[in-house]
Design a protein around this motif. Structure first.
Motif, short mmCIF file in Angstrom:
data_model
loop_
_atom_site.label_atom_id
_atom_site.label_comp_id
_atom_site.label_asym_id
_atom_site.label_seq_id
_atom_site.Cartn_x
_atom_site.Cartn_y
_atom_site.Cartn_z
N ILE A 10 17.27 52.92 -22.98
CA ILE A 10 18.66 52.88 -23.66
C ILE A 10 18.49 53.05 -25.33
N VAL A 11 19.17 54.09 -25.51
CA VAL A 11 18.96 54.37 -27.16
C VAL A 11 20.21 53.80 -27.96
N ILE A 12 20.10 52.98 -28.92
CA ILE A 12 21.30 52.64 -29.91
C ILE A 12 21.13 53.12 -31.20
N ARG A 13 22.16 53.83 -31.53
CA ARG A 13 22.05 54.60 -33.17
C ARG A 13 22.85 53.88 -33.89
N LEU A 14 22.61 53.22 -34.96
CA LEU A 14 23.61 52.45 -36.06
C LEU A 14 23.38 53.17 -37.36
N LEU A 27 19.28 40.76 -32.92
CA LEU A 27 19.78 41.47 -31.77
C LEU A 27 18.36 41.80 -30.73
N THR A 28 17.37 42.17 -31.68
CA THR A 28 16.16 42.69 -30.78
C THR A 28 15.50 41.58 -30.30
N PHE A 33 14.28 38.83 -25.15
CA PHE A 33 14.53 37.84 -24.22
C PHE A 33 15.11 38.26 -22.86
N ILE A 34 16.08 39.20 -22.78
CA ILE A 34 16.67 39.63 -21.57
C ILE A 34 15.79 40.47 -20.86
N GLU A 35 14.89 41.42 -21.61
CA GLU A 35 13.88 42.29 -20.82
C GLU A 35 12.99 41.34 -20.32
N SER A 36 12.19 40.39 -20.93
CA SER A 36 11.54 39.38 -20.58
C SER A 36 11.97 38.79 -18.95
#
Length: 68
Positions: A10-14, A27-28, A33-36
């Motif tokens: 998932i790519v988020i561009r800001l 956020l990262t 944490f969510i990924e782990s």
């Protein structure tokens, strides 16, 4: 902001000029944490045992700071 899926990512561009990098770091960390957590296949009992081990190790290392 642009959010897109590319294969397994998932790519988020800001717009970098509008974003505080400290907030991006928070956020990262949350996403890590969510990924782990998603990859965790442990049971609640295994988590409790790990917590006991960590507590025991911490107490052994720091006991002298509290009991004189």
């Amino acid at each position: 902001m642009i959010i897109e899926r590319q294969n397994e990512d998932i790519v988020i561009r800001l717009n970098a000029s509008l974003i505080n990098m400290e907030e991006v770091q928070k956020l990262t960390s949350y996403f890590r944490f969510i990924e782990s957590n998603a990859q965790n296949n442990g049971t609640e009992e295994q988590a409790a045992e790990l917590a006991r081990e960590v507590h025991s190790a911490w107490w052994a290392k720091n006991r002298s700071r509290f009991i004189k």
